[in-house]
Each structure stands twice: as structure tokens, then as C-alpha cells.
Design an enzyme around this catalytic site. Structure first.
Site, mmCIF file in Angstrom:
data_model
loop_
_atom_site.group_PDB
_atom_site.id
_atom_site.type_symbol
_atom_site.label_atom_id
_atom_site.label_comp_id
_atom_site.label_asym_id
_atom_site.label_seq_id
_atom_site.Cartn_x
_atom_site.Cartn_y
_atom_site.Cartn_z
ATOM 1 N N GLY A 1 2.751 -1.090 4.278
ATOM 2 C CA GLY A 1 2.848 0.334 3.969
ATOM 3 C C GLY A 1 4.294 0.740 3.742
ATOM 4 N N GLY A 2 4.923 1.272 4.777
ATOM 5 C CA GLY A 2 6.274 1.821 4.669
ATOM 6 C C GLY A 2 7.278 0.910 3.975
ATOM 7 C CD GLU B 1 -2.998 5.520 6.685
ATOM 8 O OE1 GLU B 1 -2.946 5.584 5.437
ATOM 9 O OE2 GLU B 1 -2.083 5.019 7.367
ATOM 10 C CG ASN C 1 -1.727 1.220 1.417
ATOM 11 O OD1 ASN C 1 -1.814 2.051 0.507
ATOM 12 N ND2 ASN C 1 -2.354 1.365 2.578
ATOM 13 C CD1 TRP C 2 3.431 0.879 -2.953
ATOM 14 C CD2 TRP C 2 3.607 2.136 -4.800
ATOM 15 N NE1 TRP C 2 4.136 0.150 -3.888
ATOM 16 C CE2 TRP C 2 4.253 0.893 -5.031
ATOM 17 C CE3 TRP C 2 3.581 3.079 -5.825
ATOM 18 C CZ2 TRP C 2 4.874 0.596 -6.247
ATOM 19 C CZ3 TRP C 2 4.200 2.776 -7.037
ATOM 20 C CH2 TRP C 2 4.843 1.555 -7.243
ATOM 21 C CD GLU D 1 -3.659 -2.429 7.262
ATOM 22 O OE1 GLU D 1 -2.545 -2.648 6.790
ATOM 23 O OE2 GLU D 1 -4.307 -1.410 7.018
#
Ligand code: PGA
Length: 249
Positions: free
Chosen positions: A233-234, A96, A9-10, A166
Site C-alpha cells: 500500500g503506502g 478495507e 495497491n494505490w 494481509e
């Protein structure tokens, strides 16, 4: 055997040229991996068409889609538009989106329906806040998110879903759920799905873990019987780091 998946997930990172370069690097690294895991790149909307051109083994996904079919919704991107880029997946209900854009369960259910109607596989995210875990409410929270966001689907449609658990307190914080915590709640999620749709559907469901998953902890997390991969993510923004997770099975 249920499908193993690692999805990147960019988020709102990389310009178009940076994104194409990252996708090319990921593709060249993962093309040699044959452990049966599906690799999905969930890029920003504007990257989808170009990233599609440089990937082969890796699959394409978006990070969101609109809750309406089409029309006067300035700034929105529909599920049909996402599909038309060659994307096959769409993340729906990321914490988010829930927190910053106030996306509630009813809205997310509309998005899920539109994604499915357009032939996209939703990667549906659930997970509790730190305060909810501390109050020992995490099981209730994920159960409610499942019931309100997904459990009105027919069995046929539910079978097309990928779930991502998550815990919000673990996202981007460097704080990962322990392997035991992940297994405990993934099993609870699978049992909850089994109670609604039956054991076979639950057994076939891929449930990904997300929240500070990285190469150094992926192996331990993925070794759990109810953890079928990760939403990253990161660590998805550096090809070599992402590869270390893809090879974590
Ligand atoms: P993280 O993000 O890996 O940076 O914690 C995961 C996610 O939000 O999907």
C-alpha cells in the site's frame, strides 16, 4: 517454481496526472530489474486506461470489480470493463472493502467468478483482525475466508488465483507481522489449499504478504519459503520505495 509478485495497491490516492507520473517513474525503475518477479500496479479505476499506455514491464490491475455482470448498478465498475482497459489483475476481498463496504464472503465469491469469467486474475485477500489474532483465532479466520470465498471454485479456476495474506492490524499501521509470523500463517494457508486441491496446486500458488511491507523489511519477509512477494500500500506510492521492495527477492 511459483511466480514471485510485487503488487502495488494505490488505494484512493493520486489524481490522474499524479498517477500517470508515478506509473512512469515505477516503469523506468523496474524495467531494469530482472529477478523474475512480476510487478503489478493496482490503480484507481479512472487511471487504468492511461496508466496502461505508459507501462510495459509493469502489469495493470484494478482494486475492485462489481459483483454483477452489467446493468442498473450506479457507480459500479464491472469485471468486463476492467478487462477492457488492458488490466489483467483485480484485487478482491481487501480488508478495507470487507470492513467499510460490508463485502462478505458470498459477495466476494461472486466477484471472483466474474473476474475469472472475464479473464482477470483475482488477487484475493484474506487476513485477521487484531482481536482475532489476540484470541488466537487467526488460523480459523483465514481458513473460513478461503473456504467461503474460494473453495467452491473448480481446481482449474483455483489455479488462476493469487492469494494475499494481509493481517488487518498490520495494514497502514507501520506494524508488520514478523517474518516468523508471516511464514507460519503462509504455510498454514498453503497446507489448507493442499488439503482441498492437492499438493501440486498448493505448491504452485503465489501467496503474497501485505501490511506495512517496505524496502527495509521486504528481503526478510520474502526470504521465507512460503512468502512469494507482497501486496504493497503506502510504499507503492513512492517509486523509489516500491523499487526497493521489487528488488527484495
Ligand atoms: P500498507 O497496505 O502497505 O500501506 O500497509 C497494504 C494493503 O492494504 O494492501
Amino acid at each position: 517454481m511459483r511466480q514471485k509478485i510485487v503488487a502495488g495497491n494505490w488505494k484512493m490516492n493520486t489524481t490522474l496526472s499524479e498517477g500517470i507520473k508515478l506509473a512512469q517513474e515505477v516503469e523506468s525503475l523496474v524495467s531494469g530489474v530482472n529477478n523474475g518477479a512480476k510487478v503489478i500496479l493496482c490503480t484507481p479505476f479512472v487511471h487504468l486506461t492511461e496508466v496502461k499506455k505508459v507501462i510495459k514491464k509493469a502489469l495493470l490491475g484494478a482494486q475492485n470489480c462489481a459483483s454483477e455482470i452489467s446493468g442498473a448498478y450506479t457507480g459500479e465498475v464491472s469485471a468486463a470493463m476492467v478487462k477492457s482497459t488492458g488490466a489483467e489483475y483485480v484485487i478482491i476481498g481487501h480488508s478495507e472493502r470487507r470492513a467499510y463496504y460490508h463485502e462478505d464472503d458470498a459477495l466476494l465469491y461472486k466477484k471472483v467468478q466474474l473476474a475469472l469469467a472475464n479473464g482477470l486474475t483475482p488477487i484475493f485477500c484474506i487476513g485477521e483482525l487484531l482481536s482475532e489474532r489476540e484470541a488466537n483465532k487467526h488460523f480459523d479466520v483465514v481458513k473460513s475466508q478461503l473456504e467461503k470465498g474460494l473453495f467452491s471454485l473448480s481446481e482449474g479456476d483455483f489455479k488462476k488465483i493469487v492469494l494475499a495474506y494481509e493481517p488487518v492490524w498490520a495494514i497502514g499501521t507501520g506494524k508488520t507481522a514478523t517474518s516468523a509470523q508471516a511464514q507460519e500463517i503462509h504455510k498454514f494457508i498453503r497446507d489448507t489449499v493442499a488439503a482441498k486441491y492437492g499438493k501440486t496446486v498448493a505448491d504452485d500458488l503465489s501467496i503474497l504478504y501485505g501490511g506495512s511491507c517496505k524496502a527495509s523489511n521486504a528481503k526478510e519477509l520474502f526470504a521465507n519459503p512460503d512468502v512469494d512477494g507482497g501486496l504493497i500500500g503506502g510504499a507503492a506510492l513512492v517509486a523509489a520505495d516500491f523499487l526497493g521492495i521489487v528488488t527484495g527477492f
